[in-house]
Write a protein that holds these residues in place. Structure first.
Motif, PDB file in Angstrom:
ATOM      1  N   PRO A  11     -11.784  21.855 -37.817  1.00 17.54           N
ATOM      2  CA  PRO A  11     -11.476  23.480 -37.512  1.00 17.54           C
ATOM      3  C   PRO A  11     -11.468  24.243 -38.529  1.00 17.54           C
ATOM      4  N   THR A  12     -11.031  22.976 -39.767  1.00 16.09           N
ATOM      5  CA  THR A  12     -10.419  22.892 -41.393  1.00 16.09           C
ATOM      6  C   THR A  12     -11.666  23.337 -42.266  1.00 16.09           C
ATOM      7  N   ASP A  13     -10.886  24.480 -43.127  1.00 19.81           N
ATOM      8  CA  ASP A  13     -11.551  24.559 -44.383  1.00 19.81           C
ATOM      9  C   ASP A  13     -11.180  23.099 -45.657  1.00 19.81           C
ATOM     10  N   ASN A  14     -12.003  23.102 -46.298  1.00 12.60           N
ATOM     11  CA  ASN A  14     -11.589  22.077 -47.402  1.00 12.60           C
ATOM     12  C   ASN A  14     -11.645  23.083 -48.545  1.00 12.60           C
ATOM     13  N   ALA A  15     -13.444  22.006 -49.016  1.00 12.56           N
ATOM     14  CA  ALA A  15     -13.985  21.774 -50.499  1.00 12.56           C
ATOM     15  C   ALA A  15     -15.037  23.082 -50.337  1.00 12.56           C
ATOM     16  N   THR A  16     -15.432  22.718 -48.779  1.00  7.55           N
ATOM     17  CA  THR A  16     -16.628  23.826 -48.393  1.00  7.55           C
ATOM     18  C   THR A  16     -16.199  24.245 -47.024  1.00  7.55           C
ATOM     19  N   PRO A  17     -16.520  25.067 -46.773  1.00 13.89           N
ATOM     20  CA  PRO A  17     -15.926  26.264 -44.994  1.00 13.89           C
ATOM     21  C   PRO A  17     -16.168  24.607 -43.905  1.00 13.89           C
ATOM     22  N   SER A  18     -15.142  25.034 -42.912  1.00 11.08           N
ATOM     23  CA  SER A  18     -15.597  23.787 -42.440  1.00 11.08           C
ATOM     24  C   SER A  18     -17.058  24.908 -41.345  1.00 11.08           C
ATOM     25  N   GLY A  19     -17.302  23.550 -40.559  1.00 12.20           N
ATOM     26  CA  GLY A  19     -18.782  24.357 -39.884  1.00 12.20           C
ATOM     27  C   GLY A  19     -18.109  25.347 -38.895  1.00 12.20           C
ATOM     28  N   ARG A  20     -17.103  24.715 -38.322  1.00 13.76           N
ATOM     29  CA  ARG A  20     -16.732  26.551 -37.649  1.00 13.76           C
ATOM     30  C   ARG A  20     -17.086  27.454 -37.884  1.00 13.76           C
ATOM     31  N   SER A  21     -15.791  27.272 -39.491  1.00 14.53           N
ATOM     32  CA  SER A  21     -15.776  28.778 -39.905  1.00 14.53           C
ATOM     33  C   SER A  21     -17.281  29.093 -40.354  1.00 14.53           C
ATOM     34  N   ALA A  22     -18.244  28.166 -41.179  1.00 18.29           N
ATOM     35  CA  ALA A  22     -19.015  28.728 -41.238  1.00 18.29           C
ATOM     36  C   ALA A  22     -20.327  29.693 -40.925  1.00 18.29           C
ATOM     37  N   ILE A  23     -20.072  28.750 -39.195  1.00 19.79           N
ATOM     38  CA  ILE A  23     -21.538  29.475 -38.024  1.00 19.79           C
ATOM     39  C   ILE A  23     -20.312  30.709 -37.683  1.00 19.79           C
ATOM     40  N   LEU A  70     -23.003  20.913 -37.973  1.00 22.03           N
ATOM     41  CA  LEU A  70     -23.411  22.584 -38.131  1.00 22.03           C
ATOM     42  C   LEU A  70     -22.952  23.380 -38.903  1.00 22.03           C
ATOM     43  N   GLU A  71     -22.215  22.945 -40.226  1.00 21.85           N
ATOM     44  CA  GLU A  71     -22.330  23.811 -41.408  1.00 21.85           C
ATOM     45  C   GLU A  71     -23.294  24.105 -42.246  1.00 21.85           C
ATOM     46  N   ASP A  72     -24.371  23.299 -41.609  1.00 21.04           N
ATOM     47  CA  ASP A  72     -25.290  23.130 -42.656  1.00 21.04           C
ATOM     48  C   ASP A  72     -26.411  24.881 -41.584  1.00 21.04           C
ATOM     49  N   ALA A 109     -27.429  26.292 -32.834  1.00 15.48           N
ATOM     50  CA  ALA A 109     -26.441  25.734 -32.993  1.00 15.48           C
ATOM     51  C   ALA A 109     -25.124  26.882 -31.321  1.00 15.48           C
ATOM     52  N   LEU A 110     -25.904  27.412 -31.399  1.00 14.81           N
ATOM     53  CA  LEU A 110     -24.980  28.284 -29.877  1.00 14.81           C
ATOM     54  C   LEU A 110     -25.234  26.597 -28.087  1.00 14.81           C
ATOM     55  N   GLU A 111     -26.777  26.244 -28.336  1.00 18.20           N
ATOM     56  CA  GLU A 111     -26.946  25.475 -27.632  1.00 18.20           C
ATOM     57  C   GLU A 111     -26.468  24.025 -27.546  1.00 18.20           C
ATOM     58  N   ARG A 112     -26.441  23.735 -28.694  1.00 18.24           N
ATOM     59  CA  ARG A 112     -26.644  22.504 -29.013  1.00 18.24           C
ATOM     60  C   ARG A 112     -25.460  21.785 -29.559  1.00 18.24           C
ATOM     61  N   PHE A 113     -24.289  22.200 -30.275  1.00 16.40           N
ATOM     62  CA  PHE A 113     -23.916  22.651 -30.997  1.00 16.40           C
ATOM     63  C   PHE A 113     -22.374  22.502 -30.027  1.00 16.40           C
ATOM     64  N   ALA A 114     -22.181  23.687 -28.992  1.00 15.67           N
ATOM     65  CA  ALA A 114     -21.682  23.990 -28.063  1.00 15.67           C
ATOM     66  C   ALA A 114     -20.091  22.841 -27.969  1.00 15.67           C
ATOM     67  N   ALA A 115     -18.790  23.781 -27.977  1.00 17.63           N
ATOM     68  CA  ALA A 115     -18.000  22.996 -27.198  1.00 17.63           C
ATOM     69  C   ALA A 115     -17.046  23.423 -26.541  1.00 17.63           C
ATOM     70  N   PRO A 116     -15.490  23.015 -25.776  1.00 18.62           N
ATOM     71  CA  PRO A 116     -15.025  23.858 -24.468  1.00 18.62           C
ATOM     72  C   PRO A 116     -14.294  25.238 -25.643  1.00 18.62           C
ATOM     73  N   GLN A 117     -13.993  25.584 -24.684  1.00 20.86           N
ATOM     74  CA  GLN A 117     -13.304  27.100 -24.862  1.00 20.86           C
ATOM     75  C   GLN A 117     -13.734  27.887 -26.291  1.00 20.86           C
ATOM     76  N   GLY A 118     -14.928  28.009 -26.135  1.00 24.38           N
ATOM     77  CA  GLY A 118     -16.043  29.042 -27.431  1.00 24.38           C
ATOM     78  C   GLY A 118     -16.117  27.828 -29.175  1.00 24.38           C
ATOM     79  N   SER A 119     -15.564  27.076 -29.056  1.00 23.03           N
ATOM     80  CA  SER A 119     -15.484  26.195 -29.840  1.00 23.03           C
ATOM     81  C   SER A 119     -16.996  25.169 -30.962  1.00 23.03           C
ATOM     82  N   PHE A 120     -16.478  24.444 -31.449  1.00 24.68           N
ATOM     83  CA  PHE A 120     -18.094  23.472 -32.027  1.00 24.68           C
ATOM     84  C   PHE A 120     -17.857  22.453 -31.927  1.00 24.68           C
ATOM     85  N   TYR A 121     -18.031  21.452 -31.494  1.00 21.47           N
ATOM     86  CA  TYR A 121     -19.125  20.796 -32.491  1.00 21.47           C
ATOM     87  C   TYR A 121     -18.921  20.470 -33.952  1.00 21.47           C
ATOM     88  N   ASP A 122     -18.953  19.197 -34.451  1.00 22.29           N
ATOM     89  CA  ASP A 122     -20.090  19.397 -36.138  1.00 22.29           C
ATOM     90  C   ASP A 122     -21.250  18.598 -35.802  1.00 22.29           C
TER      91      ASP A 122
END
Length: 694
Positions: free
Chosen positions: A551-563, A490-492, A523-536
């Motif tokens: 869901p948390t950012d660390n050394a890089t943005p999380s996939g969720r934050s990036a998307i 997802l971050e990609d 991303a919207l089609e393949r990574f979608a999770a319940p309640q509008g969230s995303f899997y990585d």
């Protein structure tokens, strides 16, 4: 038989000559473990990791260790940067079992991949005992081992769960996050927390937007103080530019010397926007030299940006970078050598003793030395002092270039290249926005850096579009022009889509916006999770023991934050509200933790600030999108997360220019926010008033 010789990962290739019968991560390795009825030992690391090198030299190059591994295990070597999904699953398991994590990561698992014992670095004697203990437990206590593994899988499944509470990300929550960062701030040294101390780039990006959105001077001061402390300390390369991964102390004095693409890309954005908002000469210098570092040291001509520079050179950590007073005198002469020692805080006692991964002549010659840091304020010094400083730094760099140099991890990571493209595009725009100001003494240097950085950025963008996009899907890595097999996570998709949006704004070319939209649709089609969230990972990706969704950012943005960031930008550029709605829904799944865990939700908060600000949509109709003063003003005074495009009326492929015309034959700026547009303006001061309210 070692099976790593054909890998694209430099980290795996570092182990291709080990006596260990390594497998890459593949289905065949797990099938072999089932056939032999033996456990799996998974070793996860990355090419620039110093302690990964130490464990490799101590254990994986050792015949005794290799004999035990080969007899009792199937050994799998994983590059965490190539397979962040595998790393995420087993890092969660390691943290669940030990309370901490890091690399090298050492995991023992059943043949189906279920982890039952995890750790990090083990010295050779400990590792030998561990291998013997695991072999005995697998033979004599199999049921207990498998029960422990099942408990670990249940724990990590809960840690990676999606579908929790959700709530809109409000201004009050962002204000609370800024307050939390202020409470956790190191008032003396800058940054957050103690040793080891990492550059808090994502928090700083959020605080810059918080300052611009609210005028909060406290947020700005935290950024300014931290940025100066990092730039004057050992974290920053005082001779060639670029930042190390972190400092081992809490005062920014002694770094862990590896230099990562993602840190430098994100810090380039921090210093660029600090310069844009304040005109700070230190921020200008560091942004310029970080852009130069990316272009000179990490760019691969005709491809993208390499992942990292190693912490070691000739097997010794930091050997390239540290100095003694005698070495300064030998390089510069007596007077300049002593002057440099005072400026760069180089002492006889030293601040660092290089650590060797293995016994080598270079290791034997290593001695206590000093990491260069600025002990004096030079950015506001007299011109003659600045001239002497720059000339001495250049001479020292020439001497340093004759020393053993750190290895470069040449693989191209999609997400990290996306971060670099976005950072350089923003840097280019800010440089142009200052073009009409009085030129500084280094105007020629700045021009040279922007030209080289622009070429590197375009190379990287084309490489991602032509090589990493395969049948409409992203691949995670490439090397030497050959794309790897690992699927993009997802971050990609988020970081590359945001980068393509940045390229669209910089160039006015519609194809970049089209590509961004295609990635976001996947991303919207393949990574979608319940309640509008995303899997990585995508729904058709390789199935692991759990499906990561951090869901948390660390050394890089999380996939969720990036998307989310990419969705916000794309929606503003196209006017397609479903992408904004997707961003708001995903951000709502992070909102409940933003205020309480502000240091680990910085990019989510940064995207949230853009949404609250509008974001502004700024279109400038002009025949000269580079030199037009309205364009420069738009970039100089753009509110948080604003998008800016410039070009001819109805320029093809640029939705924000559709139906926009010149007014009285003059270049014209159109500013919209939240489906409401201001009147078109042709004067710079009118545009600035619309953007700043003054």
């Amino acid at each position: 038989m070692n099976r790593l010789a054909d890998a694209t990962s430099p980290y795996l290739l570092q182990h291709k000559d080990n006596p260990v019968d390594w497998w890459p991560w593949c289905a065949e390795a797990f099938a072999e473990a089932r056939r032999r009825d033996v456990p799996i030992m998974i070793s996860v690391g990355y090419a620039a990791c110093h302690w990964c090198h130490v464990m490799a030299h101590e254990s994986f190059a050792d015949e005794q260790v290799a004999a035990l591994l080969n007899e009792g295990f199937v050994a799998i070597k994983v590059d965490r940067e190539e397979r962040p999904d595998v790393d995420a699953v087993y890092m969660t398991a390691t943290q669940a079992m030990t309370g901490q994590g890091g690399w090298p990561m050492t995991v023992f698992a059943a043949p189906d991949g279920t982890p039952f014992f995890c750790g990090t670095y083990f010295p050779k004697p400990n590792f030998l005992r561990l291998l013997q203990s695991v072999t005995t437990a697998w033979r004599d206590q199999r049921d207990a081992v498998l029960q422990q593994g099942a408990a670990v899988v249940e724990a990590i499944g809960g840690a990676q769960a999606v579908g929790g509470p959700a709530a809109p990300l409000t201004a009050d929550l962002l204000d609370a996050a800024a307050d939390r960062l202020g409470a956790e701030y190191d008032e003396t040294n800058g940054g957050f927390g103690g040793a080891p101390k990492f550059p808090p780039h994502l928090s700083l990006l959020f605080l810059l937007r918080q300052y611009q959105r609210t005028g909060d001077q406290r947020s700005l001061e935290i950024v300014r103080h931290t940025a100066e402390a990092m730039a004057r300390g050992g974290l920053y390369d005082q001779l060639a530019g670029g930042f190390a991964r972190y400092c081992v102390d809490g005062q920014w004095l002694v770094p862990h010397f590896e230099k990562m693409l993602y840190d430098n890309a994100l810090l380039l954005r921090v210093y660029t926007h600090l310069w844009r908002l304040t005109g700070d000469p230190m921020a200008r210098r560091v942004a310029r030299d970080t852009a130069r570092f990316l272009a000179d040291e990490l760019h691969r001509p005709g491809e993208g940006f390499a992942s990292a520079l190693d912490a070691d050179a000739a097997g010794v950590e930091g050997l390239t970078y540290v100095w003694t007073p005698a070495q300064l005198v030998a390089a510069l002469g007596e007077a300049d050598g002593r002057w440099a020692a005072d400026l760069f805080a180089v002492t006889e006692q030293g601040s660092f003793t290089p650590h060797a991964a293995a016994a080598t002549p270079a290791a034997a010659a290593a001695q206590s030395a000093s990491v260069l840091r600025l002990a004096r304020d030079v950015d506001d010094a007299a011109p003659e002092v600045q001239s002497r400083w720059q000339e001495i730094a250049h001479r020292l760099l020439m001497v340093r270039d004759t020393r053993p140099q750190p290895a470069r991890d040449d693989k191209v990571v999609a997400a990290w290249n996306g971060l670099a493209i976005t950072a350089i595009a923003e840097f280019q725009q800010v440089v142009a926005s200052f073009a009409e100001d009085a030129p500084g003494p280094d105007a020629n240097l700045m021009e040279g850096v922007t030209i080289v950085a622009d070429g590197a950025m375009r190379d990287a963008a084309e490489h991602l579009a032509q090589v990493h996009l395969v049948a409409g899907r992203l691949r995670r890595t490439s090397r030497d022009g050959r794309v790897g097999e690992a699927a993009g996570v997802l971050e990609d998709y988020g970081c590359v889509a945001e980068a393509f949006c940045a390229m669209h704004q910089l160039t006015g070319e519609g194809r970049w916006l089209t590509l961004a939209g295609q990635l976001l649709d996947v991303a919207l089609e393949r990574f979608a999770a319940p309640q509008g969230s995303f899997y990585d990972t995508a729904d058709d990706a390789e199935r692991l023991v759990s499906r990561p969704a951090d869901p948390t950012d660390n050394a890089t943005p999380s996939g969720r934050s990036a998307i989310v960031a990419a969705l916000v930008t794309y929606a503003a550029l196209t006017g397609e509200t479903r992408y904004r709605e997707a961003a708001e829904a995903a951000l709502a799944t992070v909102a409940p933790i933003v205020a309480a865990h502000a240091r680990f939700t910085g990019y989510a908060a940064t995207a949230g600030a853009a949404l609250l600000a509008g974001p502004y949509e700024i279109a400038v109709v002009t025949s000269d999108p580079v030199g037009e003063p309205l364009v420069r003003a738009a970039h100089r005074y753009a509110p948080p997360g604003a998008v800016v495009v410039a070009g001819r009326p109805d320029q093809p492929g640029v939705p924000l220019l559709a139906g926009r015309q010149l007014v009285d034959g003059q270049a014209t700026a159109y500013v919209c926010r939240g489906f409401v547009c201001d009147r078109p303006v042709t004067r710079v001061d009118d545009l600035v008033a619309q953007l700043t309210g003054r």
